[in-house]
Design an enzyme around this catalytic site. Structure first.
Site, PDB file in Angstrom:
ATOM      1  CB  SER A  12       1.501  -9.539 -14.607  1.00  0.00           C
ATOM      2  OG  SER A  12       2.088  -8.508 -15.843  1.00  0.00           O
TER       3      SER A  12
ATOM      4  CD  GLU B 186      -0.159  -4.083  11.415  1.00  0.00           C
ATOM      5  OE1 GLU B 186       0.795  -4.652  11.544  1.00  0.00           O
ATOM      6  OE2 GLU B 186      -0.982  -3.841  12.730  1.00  0.00           O
TER       7      GLU B 186
ATOM      8  CE1 TYR C 191       6.235  -8.731 -11.781  1.00  0.00           C
ATOM      9  CE2 TYR C 191       5.449  -8.916 -14.150  1.00  0.00           C
ATOM     10  CZ  TYR C 191       5.045  -8.443 -12.923  1.00  0.00           C
ATOM     11  OH  TYR C 191       4.314  -7.679 -12.686  1.00  0.00           O
TER      12      TYR C 191
ATOM     13  CB  ALA D 104       7.729 -18.048 -13.600  1.00  0.00           C
ATOM     14  CB  SER D 105       6.246 -14.871  -9.778  1.00  0.00           C
ATOM     15  OG  SER D 105       6.155 -13.535 -10.532  1.00  0.00           O
TER      16      SER D 105
ATOM     17  CB  ALA E  76      -0.836   0.189   1.325  1.00  0.00           C
TER      18      ALA E  76
ATOM     19  CB  SER F 296       4.499   2.921  -4.075  1.00  0.00           C
ATOM     20  OG  SER F 296       4.666   1.547  -4.155  1.00  0.00           O
TER      21      SER F 296
END
Length: 252
Positions: free
Chosen positions: A143, A61, A156, A158-159, A17, A19
């Site tokens: 994405s 937090e 990236y 793959a994630s 949170a 950015s």
């Protein structure tokens, strides 16, 4: 007047949170009436987000999601103090642009840990008794790179592809607990992370990326609208889906 996207009385946790999409989502959800728990590693930047929130009783937090084994305990502590959650948005993430020949195991593990491992741990934490309200909604950030290919983004991509698969499996498993699970797949969006990526590209490469988006490059708010839609009653009969917000990128 009925507003099916009204989030009044709902408590929602947002990671990342401080950015980008996480910040834009936090601001939008506060305007829709939600009570927010905004999380991130940088206290100063979280404070900047908090100053832009509407309403009161929001919570900050500071937490590092790389401590995956501590996530469930952290989430349980939050909900014991702040009450059961109605929603969770995992916006925190990292991206590296690196050709295969330069891709190290360490960098791959870093990307998978935050983008995928933390997502799984957050869902596990939310599933704990007393941590969620019936009808709770989880929204992960995938994405378009999890749906299509692009050189230099193997780890990236793959994630983010893993997030799509995770969303479907958790949607089936958590439906019995009345928890919905969805993800959004943004195209190229104007955020701090995108600016870092852009610095490594030539003008021609940047122009090519822009040309691949028929509706132009998006903003963090464009993605925030979709996240809000999935969290609110507008998404109450939607689970296991990937909502693509990409200005037409994947229509090619």
């Amino acid at each position: 007047m009925i507003n099916p996207m009204d989030l009044s009385g709902r408590t929602i946790l947002i990671t990342g949170a401080s950015s980008g999409i996480g910040r834009a989502t936090s601001i939008l959800l506060s305007r829709l009436g939600a009570r927010l728990i905004v999380a991130g590693r940088n206290k100063e930047r979280l404070d900047q987000t908090a100053r832009q929130l509407e309403g009161t009783d929001h919570c900050i937090e500071t937490f590092d999601l790389t401590g995956i084994d501590e996530i469930s305990k952290w989430l349980k502590a939050i909900t014991s103090r702040e009450g059961a959650l109605h929603g969770l948005v995992h916006s925190a993430g990292v991206q590296i642009t690196r050709p295969l020949r330069f891709l190290s195991d360490e960098s791959v593990q870093e990307v998978m840990s935050i983008n995928f491992g933390a997502a799984l741990a957050l869902a596990k934490g939310l599933r704990q008794k007393g941590a969620y309200n019936a009808g709770a909604s989880i929204v992960f950030l995938s994405s378009v790179m999890g749906l299509v290919g692009q050189p230099g983004l193997a780890a990236y991509a793959a994630s983010k592809g893993a997030i799509v698969a995770l969303t479907k499996s958790l949607a089936m498993e958590l439906a019995r607990d009345e928890i919905r699970v969805n993800c959004v797949a943004p195209g190229h969006v104007k955020t701090e992370m995108a600016e870092v990526l852009q610095e490594s590209l030539t003008r021609e490469q940047v122009a090519a990326i822009e040309a691949m988006h028929p509706l132009g490059i998006g903003t963090a708010l464009d993605v925030a609208y979709a996240i809000a839609f999935l969290l609110a009653d507008t998404g109450r009969w939607i689970t296991g889906t990937t909502l693509v917000i990409d200005g037409g990128y994947t229509a090619h």
